[in-house]
Design an enzyme around this catalytic site. Structure first.
Site, PDB file in Angstrom:
ATOM      1  N   ASN A  22      21.785   6.936  21.683  1.00  0.00           N
ATOM      2  CA  ASN A  22      20.760   7.695  20.981  1.00  0.00           C
ATOM      3  C   ASN A  22      19.419   6.992  21.138  1.00  0.00           C
ATOM      4  O   ASN A  22      19.327   5.969  21.817  1.00  0.00           O
ATOM      5  CB  ASN A  22      21.135   7.883  19.503  1.00  0.00           C
ATOM      6  CG  ASN A  22      21.345   6.567  18.792  1.00  0.00           C
ATOM      7  OD1 ASN A  22      20.434   5.741  18.695  1.00  0.00           O
ATOM      8  ND2 ASN A  22      22.556   6.353  18.289  1.00  0.00           N
ATOM      9  N   ARG A  23      18.394   7.534  20.500  1.00  0.00           N
ATOM     10  CA  ARG A  23      17.020   7.071  20.731  1.00  0.00           C
ATOM     11  C   ARG A  23      16.569   5.939  19.804  1.00  0.00           C
ATOM     12  O   ARG A  23      15.394   5.569  19.804  1.00  0.00           O
ATOM     13  CB  ARG A  23      16.053   8.256  20.595  1.00  0.00           C
ATOM     14  CG  ARG A  23      16.336   9.380  21.575  1.00  0.00           C
ATOM     15  CD  ARG A  23      15.344  10.521  21.394  1.00  0.00           C
ATOM     16  NE  ARG A  23      15.677  11.671  22.202  1.00  0.00           N
ATOM     17  CZ  ARG A  23      15.369  11.823  23.476  1.00  0.00           C
ATOM     18  NH1 ARG A  23      14.689  10.869  24.089  1.00  0.00           N
ATOM     19  NH2 ARG A  23      15.723  12.909  24.142  1.00  0.00           N
TER      20      ARG A  23
END
Length: 217
Positions: A22-23
């Site tokens: 994820n970011r």
């Protein structure tokens, strides 16, 4: 005070080259670690893969992990001796059922992956939390933010939950600033306006300290 703090993303491997992730950058978690150290706490920082320099404070011990399972195992070793738990990591909910030993080759127009659920670190450890321990979780929501955050607080045995919303400009993943709302067990909501994550971390640490002290009064 000994603080267990998780930060950053987890990476769940598909093959030797690719992963699910994820970011999350880990900036908020690392800022919290530094802020806790500034007030004299001993911090065990369990960090997923990030591009940040290790915290400079000698009060912070950093444990590097990659997957959700590794993060859980590291946190479980520390949790019994930590007075405060802060779960700021963005842990992958699922991982590939099979990790291929060789790079997956392109074939056909589609690729189907089977995913299995990862351990819920905060919820699992929450079942073992003693009355004198204090747990703080983070929630990133996109719909019904307050209701989902309050549900997470109750389900995972948190004392506070810090809510991020992707609706807020300049907040969340990738930014040096953040804007959050903090919920407690009574449903009280405290709002922290957009500011540098380093400054927000100091304010959150003050809040956590004060609530921890009150809980032990």
């Amino acid at each position: 005070m000994h603080v267990l703090l998780t930060a950053g993303p987890t990476y769940e491997p598909l093959d030797p080259v690719r992963f699910l992730g994820n970011r999350s950058t880990g900036k908020m978690g690392y800022a919290l670690a530094e802020a806790f150290a500034e007030v004299g706490a001993e911090v065990t920082l369990i960090s997923g893969p990030v591009q940040l320099a290790p915290p400079a404070s000698p009060r912070i011990r950093t444990v590097r992990v990659e997957t959700a399972q590794q993060m859980y195992e590291a946190a479980a070793r520390v949790a019994p001796t930590a007075e405060v738990w802060v779960f700021a990591a963005a842990v992958a909910d699922y991982r590939p059922a099979v990790v291929e030993l060789e790079k997956i080759k392109k074939s056909g127009d589609t690729l189907t992956l089977e995913l299995v659920k990862n351990v819920d670190i905060a919820a699992t450890l929450g079942q073992t939390k003693r009355p004198e321990q204090f747990a703080v979780g983070f929630a990133l929501e996109t719909t019904n933010e307050l209701a989902h955050a309050l549900g997470k607080l109750q389900r995972k045995n948190f004392d506070l939950v810090v809510l991020n919303s992707l609706r807020d400009a300049g907040a969340g993943f990738g930014h040096d600033t953040n804007k959050v709302a903090v919920l407690d067990r009574t449903g009280q909501v405290l709002n922290f306006e957009l500011q540098a994550k380093t400054e927000l971390a100091r304010e959150l640490v003050q809040l956590i300290q004060s609530r921890f002290i009150v809980s032990h009064a």
